[in-house]
Design an enzyme around this catalytic site. Structure first.
Site, mmCIF file in Angstrom:
data_model
loop_
_atom_site.group_PDB
_atom_site.id
_atom_site.type_symbol
_atom_site.label_atom_id
_atom_site.label_comp_id
_atom_site.label_asym_id
_atom_site.label_seq_id
_atom_site.Cartn_x
_atom_site.Cartn_y
_atom_site.Cartn_z
ATOM 1 C CB THR A 1 10.418 6.621 5.346
ATOM 2 O OG1 THR A 1 9.512 6.050 5.900
ATOM 3 C CG2 THR A 1 10.105 8.110 5.481
ATOM 4 C CG LEU B 1 -2.064 -0.900 1.002
ATOM 5 C CD1 LEU B 1 -2.691 -1.613 2.240
ATOM 6 C CD2 LEU B 1 -3.139 -0.091 0.260
ATOM 7 C CB SER C 1 -7.119 2.139 11.275
ATOM 8 O OG SER C 1 -7.660 1.086 12.073
ATOM 9 C CE1 TYR D 1 -1.941 -5.248 10.934
ATOM 10 C CE2 TYR D 1 -3.825 -6.162 10.955
ATOM 11 C CZ TYR D 1 -3.024 -5.377 10.162
ATOM 12 O OH TYR D 1 -3.353 -4.386 9.169
ATOM 13 C CE LYS E 1 -2.709 -1.757 11.231
ATOM 14 N NZ LYS E 1 -2.108 -0.764 10.798
HETATM 15 N N1 LIG Z 1 -2.793 -5.493 3.179
HETATM 16 C C1 LIG Z 1 -3.846 -5.267 3.540
HETATM 17 O O1 LIG Z 1 -5.221 -5.871 3.454
HETATM 18 C C2 LIG Z 1 -4.413 -4.445 4.818
HETATM 19 C C3 LIG Z 1 -5.395 -4.054 5.373
HETATM 20 C C4 LIG Z 1 -5.735 -3.141 6.424
HETATM 21 C C5 LIG Z 1 -4.545 -2.391 6.827
HETATM 22 N N2 LIG Z 1 -3.391 -2.508 6.124
HETATM 23 C C6 LIG Z 1 -2.268 -1.730 6.749
HETATM 24 O O2 LIG Z 1 -1.443 -0.913 5.583
HETATM 25 C C7 LIG Z 1 -0.223 -0.763 5.864
HETATM 26 C C8 LIG Z 1 0.776 -1.053 4.852
HETATM 27 O O3 LIG Z 1 0.726 -2.643 4.617
HETATM 28 P P1 LIG Z 1 0.784 -3.479 3.220
HETATM 29 O O4 LIG Z 1 -0.258 -4.594 3.252
HETATM 30 O O5 LIG Z 1 1.095 -2.585 2.354
HETATM 31 O O6 LIG Z 1 1.976 -4.425 3.846
HETATM 32 P P2 LIG Z 1 3.665 -4.562 3.224
HETATM 33 O O7 LIG Z 1 3.493 -4.679 1.599
HETATM 34 O O8 LIG Z 1 4.274 -5.526 3.876
HETATM 35 O O9 LIG Z 1 4.205 -3.125 3.461
HETATM 36 C C9 LIG Z 1 4.603 -2.892 4.854
HETATM 37 C C10 LIG Z 1 5.648 -1.688 4.704
HETATM 38 O O10 LIG Z 1 5.860 -1.025 6.118
HETATM 39 C C11 LIG Z 1 7.252 -1.214 6.471
HETATM 40 N N3 LIG Z 1 7.988 -1.655 7.597
HETATM 41 C C12 LIG Z 1 7.439 -2.759 8.432
HETATM 42 N N4 LIG Z 1 8.150 -2.654 9.555
HETATM 43 C C13 LIG Z 1 8.833 -1.541 9.551
HETATM 44 C C14 LIG Z 1 9.485 -0.781 10.394
HETATM 45 N N5 LIG Z 1 9.816 -1.259 11.565
HETATM 46 N N6 LIG Z 1 10.077 0.374 10.064
HETATM 47 C C15 LIG Z 1 9.681 0.712 8.957
HETATM 48 N N7 LIG Z 1 9.136 0.371 8.233
HETATM 49 C C16 LIG Z 1 8.541 -0.895 8.195
HETATM 50 C C17 LIG Z 1 7.926 -2.486 5.414
HETATM 51 O O11 LIG Z 1 9.267 -2.412 4.997
HETATM 52 P P3 LIG Z 1 10.397 -3.784 4.603
HETATM 53 O O12 LIG Z 1 10.020 -3.926 3.301
HETATM 54 O O13 LIG Z 1 11.493 -3.033 4.978
HETATM 55 O O14 LIG Z 1 9.904 -4.711 5.625
HETATM 56 C C18 LIG Z 1 6.953 -2.128 4.096
HETATM 57 O O15 LIG Z 1 7.497 -1.285 3.482
HETATM 58 C C19 LIG Z 1 0.097 -1.370 7.330
HETATM 59 O O16 LIG Z 1 -0.144 -0.406 8.339
HETATM 60 C C20 LIG Z 1 -1.243 -2.371 7.340
HETATM 61 O O17 LIG Z 1 -1.580 -2.781 8.746
HETATM 62 C C21 LIG Z 1 -3.178 -3.407 5.206
#
Ligand SMILES: NC(=O)c1ccc[n+]([C@@H]2O[C@H](COP(=O)([O-])OP(=O)(O)OC[C@H]3O[C@@H](n4cnc5c(N)ncnc54)[C@H](OP(=O)(O)O)[C@@H]3O)[C@@H](O)[C@H]2O)c1
Length: 427
Positions: A50, A23, A215, A238, A242
């Site tokens: 970042t 995302l 969230s 998790y 949230k």
């Molecule tokens: N996917 C969904 O269905 C969904 C649903 C609801 C909410 N969300 C929220 O959307 C957001 C993005 O998630 P995503 O689905 O896009 O997951 P993702 O593809 O795994 O991306 C997560 C990002 O966060 C970074 N990250 C993780 N730990 C970190 C840390 N300690 N310091 C700095 N950066 C860090 C990761 O970097 P690295 O690559 O270095 O690990 C990656 O760039 C999250 O807050 C998640 O809870 C996602």
């Protein structure tokens, strides 16, 4: 106003954490596309991305430039030659931060403060799931018997219990540790937002900055325990993180939390503090669910089927999932404020219809409803009653009061924790 001040106002700066994947990356792509189409030619976008490492940052910037080129090519087809003008309106730069390492967060804050450039939007996107796997029999049974609900509100994820992010010094000492999911998803961003808030003030011709928290639809009330804010004893860290995010943002403008929010956002005389917004992307196929490739594709298919079965919470594509946070970033500040003032503070969701046509809608939050108002019903809010979490109850006067009291408490606790860690880091 002198020339450089004037120039600064025409640059709109957005910082996105965790920009290298899922995302975060799609939010950046979408920001570029929508900024170029919705903002006047006199404005340019500075996208500050970042990541955790320099190599990921370099790679992210390369991919974002490639995306920009595609957008420019499309624009040129409509109006030949326009790409030159548009290209000059986008600047991309990068910073490193590990949100689980508070020293690294403070250092990023200091670098940006020293630079002194205004920050218009902070998107607190980065996050981790903290899951060790799935309960497969339960997952298969739930999906086959109750597809849409099971793909929206999964009960079969297995979370680590007690995972910590060690800080500096004696890393085995409990007072140098913080809950890992709590720190990555909430506390790291919390410290960062506090550090950067002086760059996000409103006043004069400047509107207040926007802090957008990401969230989830899975922010269940029952997953959060105020006695265990970091969710160290929970296997649902998790969901707890949230729910904490929801509590913090939705109560951030109530008089009862003012003392905490004033300190947190470093409010000073005659300046308007930044405004916090809450968004969630629905369910999207990203690497947050750390699955082998074959299973990842099975998850993708399961999510599309949930959408075709009528779920409004399955954008599936992260570009569609980014619609709510990008809307909150770029929509006129006055119209967002008016909506939240008249209909109540909301959790803004990315939603799609069965064909994938996107829209931004309010989401129901346990104890708060759609806008913190007692008596609102699910009916009429785009068939949400059929897609509600089954444990969800209508907001009552008592549950609304409990939500606010809990919000006040978590604000106090978070401020105390921030002060404790700032003292530790300074010492
Ligand atoms: N996917 C969904 O269905 C969904 C649903 C609801 C909410 N969300 C929220 O959307 C957001 C993005 O998630 P995503 O689905 O896009 O997951 P993702 O593809 O795994 O991306 C997560 C990002 O966060 C970074 N990250 C993780 N730990 C970190 C840390 N300690 N310091 C700095 N950066 C860090 C990761 O970097 P690295 O690559 O270095 O690990 C990656 O760039 C999250 O807050 C998640 O809870 C996602």
């Amino acid at each position: 106003m002198n020339g450089s001040e004037d120039e600064q106002q025409l640059v709109y700066t957005v910082l996105v954490t965790g920009a290298n994947s899922g995302l975060g990356f799609s939010t950046c792509c979408r920001l570029i596309d929508e900024f170029l189409h919705s903002r006047p030619q006199t404005q340019s976008l500075h996208l500050l991305v970042t990541t955790r490492s320099t190599s990921k940052n370099k790679d992210t910037q390369t991919r974002l430039h490639a995306h920009l080129q595609k957008t420019l090519l499309k624009a040129d087809k409509g109006t030949p030659g326009i790409s030159k003008v548009l290209a000059s309106r986008i600047k991309i730069s990068g910073e490193q931060v590990d949100l689980c390492n508070l020293r690294s967060v403070k250092e990023l804050g200091k670098r940006l403060l020293d630079r002194g450039d205004r920050l218009d939007v902070l998107i607190c996107n980065a996050g981790i799931g903290g899951w060790k796997g799935l309960n497969w029999p339960s997952a298969i049974w739930a999906i086959l018997t109750d597809w849409r609900h099971a793909c929206t509100y999964p009960t079969y994820k297995l979370g680590f219990v007690g995972a910590v992010a060690a800080q500096e010094g004696d890393e085995t000492a409990p007072d140098q540790q913080l809950g890992e999911v709590f720190t990555a998803n909430v506390f790291g961003h919390y410290i960062l937002a506090h550090e950067l808030s002086p760059l996000m003030k409103g006043g004069g011709s400047k509107e207040p900055g926007r802090i957008i928290w990401i969230s989830s639809i899975e922010a269940y009330a029952h997953a959060f325990d105020a006695e265990d804010v970091q969710a160290l004893k929970s296997d649902a860290a998790y969901e707890s993180s949230k729910r904490l995010t929801d509590l913090l943002v939705l109560t951030s403008e109530l008089p009862s939390t003012k003392m905490s929010t004033t300190a947190f956002l470093q409010e000073a005389d005659k300046q308007q503090k930044p405004k916090m917004f809450l968004a969630h992307p629905g369910v999207c196929a990203t690497s947050i669910a750390d699955l082998p490739l074959v299973l990842w594709y099975a998850m993708l298919l399961a999510q599309y089927i949930a959408r075709w079965l009528g779920s409004p919470w399955h954008p599936v594509s992260s570009y569609l999932g980014a619609v709510s946070s990008v809307w909150l970033s770029l929509a006129p500040f006055s119209s967002l404020s008016t909506q939240e003032l008249t209909e109540g503070k909301a959790k803004w969701a990315s939603s799609t219809d069965v064909f994938g046509n996107e829209r931004v809608v309010r989401t129901e939050v346990g104890g708060w409803g759609w806008g913190g108002k007692v008596g609102e019903k699910a009916d009429g809010k785009m068939r949400l009653s059929a897609n509600r979490w089954r444990g969800q109850e209508d907001v009552t006067k008592e549950s609304r009061e409990e939500f606010e009291v809990l919000g006040q408490r978590v604000w106090r606790d978070m401020e105390k924790l921030r002060e404790t860690w700032e003292d530790k880091l300074e010492a």
